[in-house]
Design an enzyme around this catalytic site. Structure first.
Site, mmCIF file in Angstrom:
data_model
loop_
_atom_site.group_PDB
_atom_site.id
_atom_site.type_symbol
_atom_site.label_atom_id
_atom_site.label_comp_id
_atom_site.label_asym_id
_atom_site.label_seq_id
_atom_site.Cartn_x
_atom_site.Cartn_y
_atom_site.Cartn_z
ATOM 1 N N HIS A 212 45.368 29.692 23.465
ATOM 2 C CA HIS A 212 44.306 29.208 22.567
ATOM 3 C C HIS A 212 44.123 30.067 21.322
ATOM 4 O O HIS A 212 43.269 29.775 20.495
ATOM 5 C CB HIS A 212 42.980 29.127 23.326
ATOM 6 C CG HIS A 212 42.384 30.483 23.605
ATOM 7 N ND1 HIS A 212 42.833 31.288 24.624
ATOM 8 C CD2 HIS A 212 41.407 31.176 22.985
ATOM 9 C CE1 HIS A 212 42.151 32.408 24.622
ATOM 10 N NE2 HIS A 212 41.279 32.384 23.643
HETATM 11 C C1 UD1 Z 1 36.475 31.881 21.461
HETATM 12 C C2 UD1 Z 1 36.570 33.353 21.096
HETATM 13 C C3 UD1 Z 1 37.825 33.949 21.706
HETATM 14 C C4 UD1 Z 1 37.901 33.678 23.194
HETATM 15 C C5 UD1 Z 1 37.758 32.190 23.441
HETATM 16 C C6 UD1 Z 1 37.773 31.883 24.904
HETATM 17 C C7 UD1 Z 1 35.631 34.025 18.929
HETATM 18 C C8 UD1 Z 1 35.973 34.439 17.557
HETATM 19 N N1 UD1 Z 1 36.649 33.539 19.664
HETATM 20 O O1 UD1 Z 1 37.573 31.222 20.848
HETATM 21 O O2 UD1 Z 1 37.829 35.338 21.504
HETATM 22 O O3 UD1 Z 1 39.115 34.151 23.697
HETATM 23 O O4 UD1 Z 1 36.531 31.745 22.866
HETATM 24 O O5 UD1 Z 1 37.771 30.512 25.143
HETATM 25 O O6 UD1 Z 1 34.505 34.143 19.324
HETATM 26 N N2 UD1 Z 1 35.261 23.692 21.452
HETATM 27 C C9 UD1 Z 1 34.949 22.609 22.231
HETATM 28 N N3 UD1 Z 1 34.078 22.801 23.252
HETATM 29 C C10 UD1 Z 1 33.502 23.982 23.537
HETATM 30 C C11 UD1 Z 1 33.812 25.081 22.705
HETATM 31 C C12 UD1 Z 1 34.689 24.918 21.683
HETATM 32 O O7 UD1 Z 1 35.450 21.510 22.029
HETATM 33 O O8 UD1 Z 1 32.715 24.076 24.492
HETATM 34 C C13 UD1 Z 1 36.237 23.518 20.368
HETATM 35 C C14 UD1 Z 1 35.597 23.263 19.036
HETATM 36 O O9 UD1 Z 1 36.371 22.350 18.332
HETATM 37 C C15 UD1 Z 1 35.690 24.600 18.338
HETATM 38 C C16 UD1 Z 1 36.961 25.187 18.911
HETATM 39 O O10 UD1 Z 1 37.010 24.698 20.255
HETATM 40 O O11 UD1 Z 1 35.715 24.469 16.963
HETATM 41 C C17 UD1 Z 1 37.010 26.675 18.925
HETATM 42 O O12 UD1 Z 1 35.835 27.211 19.546
HETATM 43 P P1 UD1 Z 1 35.286 28.679 19.118
HETATM 44 O O13 UD1 Z 1 34.172 29.063 20.006
HETATM 45 O O14 UD1 Z 1 35.064 28.697 17.659
HETATM 46 O O15 UD1 Z 1 36.528 29.610 19.361
HETATM 47 P P2 UD1 Z 1 37.544 29.674 20.589
HETATM 48 O O16 UD1 Z 1 38.885 29.301 20.095
HETATM 49 O O17 UD1 Z 1 37.007 28.946 21.768
#
Ligand code: UD1
Length: 368
Positions: A212
């Site tokens: 991811h």
């Molecule tokens: C985040 C953390 C990363 C961690 C990861 C674990 C930061 C900078 N990154 O990355 O260090 O390893 O979590 O999973 O804090 N989304 C959903 N549903 C959710 C959450 C997210 O669909 O419940 C999608 C959204 O489109 C979002 C994308 O995932 O834009 C990324 O989510 P985000 O929390 O920004 O970063 P992660 O890649 O999950």
């Protein structure tokens, strides 16, 4: 009667929950503290959040800030605005933050600006790669924290080099292993059999994959190459790939079309219990996650980390982990499949008692 101290535990994203759970229970047990759980809502899907509360048997958060997904600036800013309201209302004695996600930095910064002491659990880890958002979060959180709890001695060394006073640093071990030890007790052979059956695989005859990181999944070309590699790999050994929403979004947005082979199983993100059952029985794990490098080291399962660096070098030095890239990953897979992989040992203080050590320190610390 001594007044109980109020401690806010802030979590936001998937890897935070298993770090918070053991501390919550230990604080409750000690009877000296009132733990208050604040969930920022950085992760919000059932499979990214609630399922961990269920498996870890953590109560519902006292506050859910509903921050959700956004750009880094907006997500961090929204968390700060919402979290400040909680601090004003609760007036805690301490805020505890975990790991390296945006919620970690946002909440530690907010607390410090209100002159509330901050404790960082999983302090001191460094990838020395400032293109990773997590590295920025780690360095800034450590720079302003009052108590820094490290999972391994390299963390202490990194903090010392950055000029953090030694009396703020506590080597307590890896709290995520506390949760791992607990969940392993709840996974018996029949649960393992049921899980393996559900995914149509046999013990040690599959690889478990999680990817991811933006560096792997935000670029169309790279993601295409990775999926093609995994598809080819699945002709040799079954591949189970629980896909993170970021990765799924990229795959859909880039319209990457490929025909998964019979042995390539892409699923939604799994529950903690299911994931650990699969991890424990995998032939090897391919990942870019931080925590999974640590879990595989504890479980003695070969791990290939598809990244140019790691903030958890102890998993390479002492454990079963190796870095890999698309050029050398095939060779490394062949080494594993021919049983030529290194053995590992469990690092010091990865023993399931880290939360207990932290609470003992909190009980007697002059700041508290
Ligand atoms: C985040 C953390 C990363 C961690 C990861 C674990 C930061 C900078 N990154 O990355 O260090 O390893 O979590 O999973 O804090 N989304 C959903 N549903 C959710 C959450 C997210 O669909 O419940 C999608 C959204 O489109 C979002 C994308 O995932 O834009 C990324 O989510 P985000 O929390 O920004 O970063 P992660 O890649 O999950």
């Amino acid at each position: 009667m001594v007044e109980k101290k109020k401690i806010i535990l802030t979590v936001g994203a998937r890897p935070n929950f298993m770090k918070m759970a053991p501390l919550y229970f230990e604080l409750k047990k000690s009877n000296s503290f009132i733990p208050v759980i604040v969930h920022t809502g950085q992760h919000y899907d059932y499979e990214m959040s609630q399922t961990f509360f269920d498996d870890l048997e953590i109560p519902q958060p006292h506050y859910f800030l509903g921050v959700g997904s956004d750009s880094h600036a907006k997500q961090t800013a929204k968390t700060m605005i919402e979290f400040e309201e909680v601090l004003i209302r609760e007036e805690p004695d301490l805020v505890v933050v975990f790991g390296d996600v945006n919620s970690t930095l946002a909440s530690s910064l907010t607390a410090k600006k209100r002159d509330i002491p901050v404790a960082h659990i999983e302090a001191g880890l460094r990838s020395f790669d400032m293109s990773m958002p997590e590295e920025i979060n780690r360095k800034l959180t450590d720079a302003i924290s009052d108590m820094l709890f490290t999972p391994s001695q390299d963390g202490d060394e990194n903090l010392a080099k950055e000029g953090i006073e030694s009396n703020k640093i506590y080597f307590v071990g890896n709290i995520m292993i506390d949760s791992l030890v607990t969940i392993l007790q709840k996974i018996d052979t029949s649960y393992e059999d049921k899980t393996l059956q559900k995914f149509g695989v046999q013990r040690k005859e599959y690889t478990l994959v999680t990817l991811h990181r933006p560096s792997n999944v935000d670029d169309k070309n790279k993601l295409q190459k990775i999926l093609t590699f995994l598809n080819t790999l699945s002709t040799k050994i079954s591949v189970i790939f629980p896909m993170h929403p970021r990765t799924k979004n990229s795959r859909d947005e880039f319209e990457i079309n490929f025909n998964p082979n019979h042995g390539f199983r892409i699923t939604a993100p799994l529950s903690y219990k299911e994931f650990i059952a699969l991890e424990k029985n995998a032939r090897f794990v391919l990942t870019d996650s931080g925590g999974i490098q640590e879990e595989t080291t504890y479980l003695n399962i070969p791990c290939l980390t598809l990244r140019p660096n790691t903030e958890r070098p102890i998993t390479i030095k002492e454990g079963t982990n190796e870095l890999a890239n698309l050029e050398n990953v095939n060779n490394k897979v062949n080494l594993i499949l021919s049983d030529n992989w290194k053995g590992g040992k469990v690092p010091e203080l990865w023993d399931g008692k880290t939360a207990e050590r932290i609470v003992n320190i909190l009980k007697y610390d002059s700041m508290m």
